[in-house]
Design an enzyme around this catalytic site. Structure first.
Site, PDB file in Angstrom:
ATOM      1  N   ARG A 213      17.082  -0.049  -6.257  1.00 48.81           N
ATOM      2  CA  ARG A 213      17.624   0.477  -7.520  1.00 48.81           C
ATOM      3  C   ARG A 213      19.098   0.112  -7.662  1.00 48.81           C
ATOM      4  NH1 ARG A 213      20.825   4.534  -6.147  1.00 48.81           N
ATOM      5  NH2 ARG A 213      20.301   5.338  -4.095  1.00 48.81           N
TER       6      ARG A 213
ATOM      7  N   HIS B  89       4.097  16.395   6.269  1.00 49.54           N
ATOM      8  CA  HIS B  89       4.937  15.193   6.203  1.00 49.54           C
ATOM      9  C   HIS B  89       6.373  15.537   6.580  1.00 49.54           C
ATOM     10  CE1 HIS B  89       1.666  13.408   3.786  1.00 49.54           C
ATOM     11  NE2 HIS B  89       2.195  12.235   4.128  1.00 49.54           N
TER      12      HIS B  89
ATOM     13  N   SER C 299      -3.058   3.002  -4.646  1.00 47.78           N
ATOM     14  CA  SER C 299      -3.710   3.966  -3.764  1.00 47.78           C
ATOM     15  C   SER C 299      -2.681   4.942  -3.233  1.00 47.78           C
ATOM     16  CB  SER C 299      -4.384   3.241  -2.589  1.00 47.78           C
ATOM     17  OG  SER C 299      -4.950   4.195  -1.704  1.00 47.78           O
TER      18      SER C 299
ATOM     19  N   THR D  59      -2.060  11.297  -0.532  1.00 52.67           N
ATOM     20  CA  THR D  59      -3.246  11.215   0.333  1.00 52.67           C
ATOM     21  C   THR D  59      -4.073  12.494   0.244  1.00 52.67           C
ATOM     22  OG1 THR D  59      -2.031   9.799   1.804  1.00 52.67           O
ATOM     23  CG2 THR D  59      -4.011  10.814   2.709  1.00 52.67           C
TER      24      THR D  59
ATOM     25  N   GLY E 286      14.009   1.341   1.338  1.00 49.82           N
ATOM     26  CA  GLY E 286      13.376   2.613   1.705  1.00 49.82           C
ATOM     27  C   GLY E 286      12.630   2.524   3.027  1.00 49.82           C
TER      28      GLY E 286
ATOM     29  N   GLY F   3      11.696  -1.343  -3.664  1.00 46.94           N
ATOM     30  CA  GLY F   3      12.023  -0.216  -2.784  1.00 46.94           C
ATOM     31  C   GLY F   3      12.369  -0.729  -1.402  1.00 46.94           C
TER      32      GLY F   3
ATOM     33  N   MET G  71       9.352   2.834   3.546  1.00 46.20           N
ATOM     34  CA  MET G  71       8.196   1.936   3.419  1.00 46.20           C
ATOM     35  C   MET G  71       8.641   0.504   3.122  1.00 46.20           C
ATOM     36  SD  MET G  71       5.324   3.014   4.237  1.00 46.20           S
ATOM     37  CE  MET G  71       4.540   1.518   3.672  1.00 46.20           C
TER      38      MET G  71
ATOM     39  N   LYS H 194      10.229  14.067   2.200  1.00 50.03           N
ATOM     40  CA  LYS H 194       9.211  13.773   1.173  1.00 50.03           C
ATOM     41  C   LYS H 194       9.446  14.649  -0.053  1.00 50.03           C
ATOM     42  CE  LYS H 194       4.297  13.051   0.429  1.00 50.03           C
ATOM     43  NZ  LYS H 194       4.516  11.754  -0.225  1.00 50.03           N
TER      44      LYS H 194
ATOM     45  N   THR I 102       3.370   4.009  -4.536  1.00 46.08           N
ATOM     46  CA  THR I 102       4.146   5.167  -5.002  1.00 46.08           C
ATOM     47  C   THR I 102       3.234   6.351  -5.297  1.00 46.08           C
ATOM     48  OG1 THR I 102       5.636   3.603  -6.058  1.00 46.08           O
ATOM     49  CG2 THR I 102       5.790   5.902  -6.781  1.00 46.08           C
TER      50      THR I 102
HETATM   51  P1  NAD Z   1      12.166   6.136   0.245  1.00 43.47           P
HETATM   52  O1  NAD Z   1      12.906   7.143  -0.570  1.00 43.47           O
HETATM   53  O2  NAD Z   1      12.587   5.910   1.679  1.00 43.47           O
HETATM   54  O3  NAD Z   1      12.186   4.700  -0.494  1.00 43.47           O
HETATM   55  C1  NAD Z   1      12.050   4.524  -1.884  1.00 43.47           C
HETATM   56  C2  NAD Z   1      12.955   3.360  -2.258  1.00 43.47           C
HETATM   57  O4  NAD Z   1      12.708   3.025  -3.633  1.00 43.47           O
HETATM   58  C3  NAD Z   1      14.447   3.700  -2.124  1.00 43.47           C
HETATM   59  O5  NAD Z   1      15.114   2.694  -1.395  1.00 43.47           O
HETATM   60  C4  NAD Z   1      14.913   3.743  -3.578  1.00 43.47           C
HETATM   61  O6  NAD Z   1      16.276   3.391  -3.740  1.00 43.47           O
HETATM   62  C5  NAD Z   1      13.959   2.706  -4.196  1.00 43.47           C
HETATM   63  N1  NAD Z   1      13.926   2.735  -5.667  1.00 43.47           N
HETATM   64  C6  NAD Z   1      14.067   3.804  -6.495  1.00 43.47           C
HETATM   65  N2  NAD Z   1      14.058   3.399  -7.781  1.00 43.47           N
HETATM   66  C7  NAD Z   1      13.925   2.047  -7.769  1.00 43.47           C
HETATM   67  C8  NAD Z   1      13.874   1.036  -8.797  1.00 43.47           C
HETATM   68  N3  NAD Z   1      13.982   1.360 -10.098  1.00 43.47           N
HETATM   69  N4  NAD Z   1      13.714  -0.247  -8.420  1.00 43.47           N
HETATM   70  C9  NAD Z   1      13.621  -0.585  -7.109  1.00 43.47           C
HETATM   71  N5  NAD Z   1      13.689   0.309  -6.087  1.00 43.47           N
HETATM   72  C10 NAD Z   1      13.840   1.613  -6.420  1.00 43.47           C
HETATM   73  O7  NAD Z   1      10.637   6.589   0.194  1.00 43.47           O
HETATM   74  P2  NAD Z   1       9.414   6.075   1.114  1.00 43.47           P
HETATM   75  O8  NAD Z   1       9.180   7.055   2.201  1.00 43.47           O
HETATM   76  O9  NAD Z   1       9.594   4.622   1.456  1.00 43.47           O
HETATM   77  O10 NAD Z   1       8.206   6.283   0.101  1.00 43.47           O
HETATM   78  C11 NAD Z   1       8.193   5.620  -1.162  1.00 43.47           C
HETATM   79  C12 NAD Z   1       6.939   6.040  -1.930  1.00 43.47           C
HETATM   80  O11 NAD Z   1       5.773   5.578  -1.233  1.00 43.47           O
HETATM   81  C13 NAD Z   1       6.756   7.559  -2.064  1.00 43.47           C
HETATM   82  O12 NAD Z   1       6.181   7.835  -3.318  1.00 43.47           O
HETATM   83  C14 NAD Z   1       5.795   7.894  -0.939  1.00 43.47           C
HETATM   84  O13 NAD Z   1       5.081   9.091  -1.137  1.00 43.47           O
HETATM   85  C15 NAD Z   1       4.904   6.693  -0.990  1.00 43.47           C
HETATM   86  N6  NAD Z   1       4.108   6.395   0.218  1.00 43.47           N
HETATM   87  C16 NAD Z   1       2.859   5.926  -0.020  1.00 43.47           C
HETATM   88  C17 NAD Z   1       2.056   5.551   1.038  1.00 43.47           C
HETATM   89  C18 NAD Z   1       0.705   4.958   0.733  1.00 43.47           C
HETATM   90  O14 NAD Z   1       0.001   4.492   1.655  1.00 43.47           O
HETATM   91  N7  NAD Z   1       0.316   4.910  -0.547  1.00 43.47           N
HETATM   92  C19 NAD Z   1       2.518   5.665   2.360  1.00 43.47           C
HETATM   93  C20 NAD Z   1       3.817   6.143   2.564  1.00 43.47           C
HETATM   94  C21 NAD Z   1       4.615   6.498   1.483  1.00 43.47           C
END
Ligand code: NAD
Length: 268
Positions: free
Chosen positions: A37, A157, A125, A168, A13, A10, A15, A161, A101
């Site tokens: 992706r 958020h 987590s 969380t 993205g 990712g 994160m 999202k 995720t």
């Molecule tokens: P985002 O949409 O900005 O980024 C997700 C990335 O994953 C994108 O670049 C997308 O192209 C990529 N992706 C999709 N399918 C893929 C694959 N098959 N292989 C590789 N990459 C792929 O989202 P984000 O804001 O960065 O959040 C991502 C996830 O993390 C969400 O589920 C979010 O809720 C979660 N999150 C968790 C925490 C935590 O502490 N656990 C904190 C923030 C966000």
């Protein structure tokens, strides 16, 4: 100790960029590959540049097999489908797999647990920040002590999202349920709309707000007769999750295969 070689999944993205910065800044980790992706506009771009750092010579790829070759760990904040797919690859290679995720179904979680059983060292987590995991410990304690108080979890958020309630919010709901020794699935009220009648005693309610660029705000409200306690966490920068994910990867590198939580990493 040699540096832990970490793949960011990712990588393009929100994160992903924070994770690339955290890995680059930590003395014990090094960016090994950057995965996104198939079809993403970011494929072929320099991972450092995309994360707001100087160019690092690592191009973002969609080839997961190639990215994982000779890696030690994967930090994965992607989609449920991608995390399940990656867990099959990390289990075969007995790698560390940090999964941030959210929005995973019960079936997704079962597949991830099976991958941990089969060989991966997985830390999963809904929130990797120290503050939220501390908050969860406090919520558990408060829910147990104030056994008759109504519990509501409120979260906000950014507008992009896609899942609700947030991972969380569910983590905090689970902490409250654990404090009461009940099952969250049986007690949670995710939506209220229309003539729903009075609040059911012992339920755990969720309310979701979306808008703007909010990184993440969560409050657990314990409402009793003539008083309320509000326990709140406000995330100001995604770096708190990324730093926690790097900490989790380094911690899991010294552990056997299995499924761990951030509470395990922090010893809470
Ligand atoms: P985002 O949409 O900005 O980024 C997700 C990335 O994953 C994108 O670049 C997308 O192209 C990529 N992706 C999709 N399918 C893929 C694959 N098959 N292989 C590789 N990459 C792929 O989202 P984000 O804001 O960065 O959040 C991502 C996830 O993390 C969400 O589920 C979010 O809720 C979660 N999150 C968790 C925490 C935590 O502490 N656990 C904190 C923030 C966000």
């Amino acid at each position: 100790m040699s540096q832990l070689k970490v793949v960011v999944a990712g990588a393009a993205g929100r994160m992903g960029a924070a994770n690339i910065r955290a890995i680059t800044e930590h003395p014990d980790t090094v960016l090994h590959a950057a995965l996104d992706r198939d079809g993403s506009e970011a494929i072929g771009q320099d991972a450092g540049t995309l994360a707001g750092l100087p160019a690092c010579g690592i191009s973002i790829t969609s080839d997961a097999e190639k990215a994982l070759a000779e890696a030690d760990a994967v930090i994965d904040f992607t989609t449920p489908g991608a995390s399940v797919m990656l867990s099959k690859l990390t289990s075969g290679r007995k790698l560390v797999h940090v999964i941030g995720t959210t929005g995973c179904s019960i079936d997704d979680d079962a597949e991830i647990a099976a991958a941990a059983e089969a060989g991966a060292r997985i830390v999963k987590s809904g929130n990797f920040s120290l503050g939220v995991n501390m908050l969860a410990a406090l919520v558990r304690q408060a829910a147990a002590a104030l056994e008759d108080y109504d519990i509501e979890v409120l979260e906000m958020h950014h507008s992009r999202k896609v899942d609700a309630p947030s991972g969380t919010a569910l983590l905090l709901g689970k902490a409250a349920a654990a404090g009461r020794d009940v099952d969250l699935e049986e007690r949670s009220v995710r939506v209220r709309d229309g003539h729903v009648g009075p609040r059911e005693a012992g339920s755990i309610g969720f309310a979701t707000l979306r808008g703007g660029t909010v990184v993440g705000e969560h409050s657990v409200i314990l409402a009793g007769p003539h008083e309320r306690i509000e326990l709140t966490h406000r995330a100001e920068d995604r770096g708190i999750f990324a730093n926690g994910a790097v900490k989790a990867a380094l911690w899991a590198a010294g552990k056997d295969n299995g499924l761990y939580s951030m509470a395990d990493v922090l010893g809470l």
